[in-house]
Design an enzyme around this catalytic site. Structure first.
Site, PDB file in Angstrom:
ATOM      1  N   LYS A  90       0.805  -1.220   0.000  1.00 56.48           N
ATOM      2  CA  LYS A  90       0.000   0.000   0.000  1.00 56.48           C
ATOM      3  C   LYS A  90       0.844   1.278   0.000  1.00 56.48           C
ATOM      4  CE  LYS A  90      -4.466  -1.507   1.682  1.00 56.48           C
ATOM      5  NZ  LYS A  90      -4.283  -2.954   1.992  1.00 56.48           N
ATOM      6  N   GLU A 112      -9.783   7.379   3.552  1.00 60.35           N
ATOM      7  CA  GLU A 112     -10.689   6.565   4.356  1.00 60.35           C
ATOM      8  C   GLU A 112     -10.010   5.214   4.529  1.00 60.35           C
ATOM      9  OE1 GLU A 112     -11.205   6.425   0.953  1.00 60.35           O
ATOM     10  OE2 GLU A 112     -10.767   4.290   1.100  1.00 60.35           O
ATOM     11  N   SER A 383       1.676  -9.801  -0.840  1.00 60.82           N
ATOM     12  CA  SER A 383       1.248  -8.401  -0.723  1.00 60.82           C
ATOM     13  C   SER A 383       1.603  -7.771   0.626  1.00 60.82           C
ATOM     14  CB  SER A 383      -0.255  -8.285  -0.983  1.00 60.82           C
ATOM     15  OG  SER A 383      -0.990  -9.099  -0.081  1.00 60.82           O
TER      16      SER A 383
HETATM   17  C1  PLP Z   1      -5.084  -3.971   1.684  1.00 58.20           C
HETATM   18  C2  PLP Z   1      -4.379  -5.248   1.431  1.00 58.20           C
HETATM   19  C3  PLP Z   1      -4.755  -6.114   0.376  1.00 58.20           C
HETATM   20  C4  PLP Z   1      -5.947  -5.875  -0.477  1.00 58.20           C
HETATM   21  O1  PLP Z   1      -5.898  -4.720  -1.268  1.00 58.20           O
HETATM   22  P1  PLP Z   1      -5.723  -4.761  -2.833  1.00 58.20           P
HETATM   23  O2  PLP Z   1      -6.049  -3.364  -3.236  1.00 58.20           O
HETATM   24  O3  PLP Z   1      -6.677  -5.762  -3.404  1.00 58.20           O
HETATM   25  O4  PLP Z   1      -4.320  -5.131  -3.124  1.00 58.20           O
HETATM   26  C5  PLP Z   1      -4.000  -7.253   0.165  1.00 58.20           C
HETATM   27  N1  PLP Z   1      -2.945  -7.572   0.951  1.00 58.20           N
HETATM   28  C6  PLP Z   1      -2.559  -6.775   1.964  1.00 58.20           C
HETATM   29  C7  PLP Z   1      -1.391  -7.191   2.781  1.00 58.20           C
HETATM   30  C8  PLP Z   1      -3.258  -5.602   2.247  1.00 58.20           C
HETATM   31  O5  PLP Z   1      -2.865  -4.825   3.264  1.00 58.20           O
END
Ligand code: PLP
Length: 400
Positions: A90, A112, A383
């Protein structure tokens, strides 16, 4: 309608479904998206922050112990977004947008947040770039996500609890929109995923595309060829579209998005928008949404707060309908099992969101085999890291 691709549309999805009062703000942002973001000055400064502050490029590493449990898979490669500063992808987007806001002369950032991850990323970017930050958060989420609320406050952000409606993410989004309409001249609205009205889905994709561009280069260096498949979890869809973007024009690379099936699709308690939703308008754009026969949004469920969203970015809707990407889902229990599995086989504590991508790997391997792909190389987007999920993990898993 001409045959030319309409700006802001992905086939029949996307667009700009907002109040008249927001159109000038979105047009101003669209101009900045076209003129500032591609400029050499912006790119140089943003990439320098990514290198010296976020810690990019993140590694693309082999997962050998996991791979041996996936029959026929020749290479399993992990793109380590969990190693970014703040522990997830993010920050790539938040830093890019806050930097853009500065270039646009905005004096104040609003955002938000549901689980608080995007709020923390935005508060971090605002702290280092020196802009005040206000984060709207449903009152219920403020109570449920106390550690992230504390992080945001430590970082100097003001957390505004929203007491309307169900006191969760969608109410926080409405409140942020209201703030933006009122203060549009001075304020930049930092959106957290590849969703919302044009140009946000394209802007966020372009900022997250760094994940895909690095993965592509690193895979070519490591294997001398492209991967056969790329796998990522899908909430709003930003880490997935970011890694997919670099491979969209490579037809040999299969793309797999994995949604949250919660307690199971049949239970109705899930967040699998593309798997089980229908076409509708949510948060300013047309895409798949979870709604009932009357078009009322259904409260989604996922054990992972970051996937607990009733919509999905419009480009994913288009990739789903065209068949260019395949969308699977994994349940809460499958995700929990995957967190433990990856921790014990690879020594990496992944986020519950990320775990959905890992839970789907046996099915991805089966699908590739059915499509006649032999000895595939698979890249997985890691992610984020799972430290934030420890209390949930300890409660749900019998860890001895
Ligand atoms: C917020 C988040 C997601 C989901 O958000 P996407 O916009 O679909 O990528 C996935 N993995 C983690 C670790 C997150 O913090």
């Amino acid at each position: 309608m001409s045959a030319a691709v309409r700006e802001g549309w992905f086939g029949p999805f996307g667009g700009r479904f907002v109040a008249e009062t927001l159109v000038p703000a979105l047009e101003e942002l669209e101009r900045a998206y076209h003129e500032v973001v591609p400029s050499e000055a912006f790119q140089t400064e943003w990439r320098s922050w990514l290198a010296s502050y976020v810690g990019r490029p993140t590694p693309l590493g082999r997962a050998e112990r996991l791979r041996t449990h996936l029959p026929g898979v020749a290479h399993l490669l992990l793109k380590r977004e969990d190693l970014n500063h703040t522990g997830a992808h993010k920050i790539n987007n938040a830093l890019g947008q806050v930097l853009l806001a500065k270039k646009m002369g905005k004096q104040r950032i609003i955002a938000e947040t549901g689980a608080g991850q995007h709020g923390v990323a935005t508060a971090t970017a605002c702290a280092v770039l020196g802009l005040p930050c206000e984060v709207y958060m449903g009152e219920l989420d403020v109570a449920r996500q106390a550690p992230n609320v504390a992080r945001m406050r430590m970082l100097g952000a003001r957390v505004v609890p929203v007491t309307s409606g169900s006191r969760t993410l969608k109410d926080a989004m409405n409140e942020a929109m209201r703030d933006w309409v009122t203060n549009v001249a001075t304020t930049y609205y930092c959106v957290g995923s590849a969703a919302g009205p044009h140009p946000y889905p394209s802007l966020v994709r372009d900022l997250q595309r760094v994940i895909g561009d690095e993965s592509r280069t690193q895979c070519l260096e490591l294997l001398g060829r492209l991967p056969d498949a790329v796998v990522a979890c899908v909430g709003g869809g930003s880490n997935a579209i970011g890694i997919f973007a670099a491979f969209l024009d490579d037809p040999s690379v299969a793309l797999f998005g994995v949604e949250a099936a919660g307690h199971g699709i049949a239970s109705g308690k899930h967040a699998a928008t593309l798997t089980a939703g229908r076409v509708g308008v949510l948060h300013g754009s047309k895409s798949y949404v979870l709604c009932d026969d009357d078009g009322q949004i259904i409260e989604p469920h996922s054990i992972s707060a970051g996937l607990d969203y009733p919509g999905v970015g419009p480009q994913h809707a288009a990739l789903h309908d065209s068949g260019r990407a395949t969308y699977l889902s994994a349940t809460d229990d499958e995700a929990l099992a995957a967190v433990r599995d990856v921790a014990r086989k690879e020594g990496i504590l992944i986020a519950l969101e990320t775990a959905h991508a890992f839970a789907a790997l046996p099915r991805v391997a089966d699908i590739l085999r059915e499509r006649g792909v032999r000895e595939p190389a698979i890249v997985v987007s890691v992610s984020g890291r799972g430290d934030k999920d420890l209390s949930t993990l300890l409660e749900k898993l019998e860890v001895t």
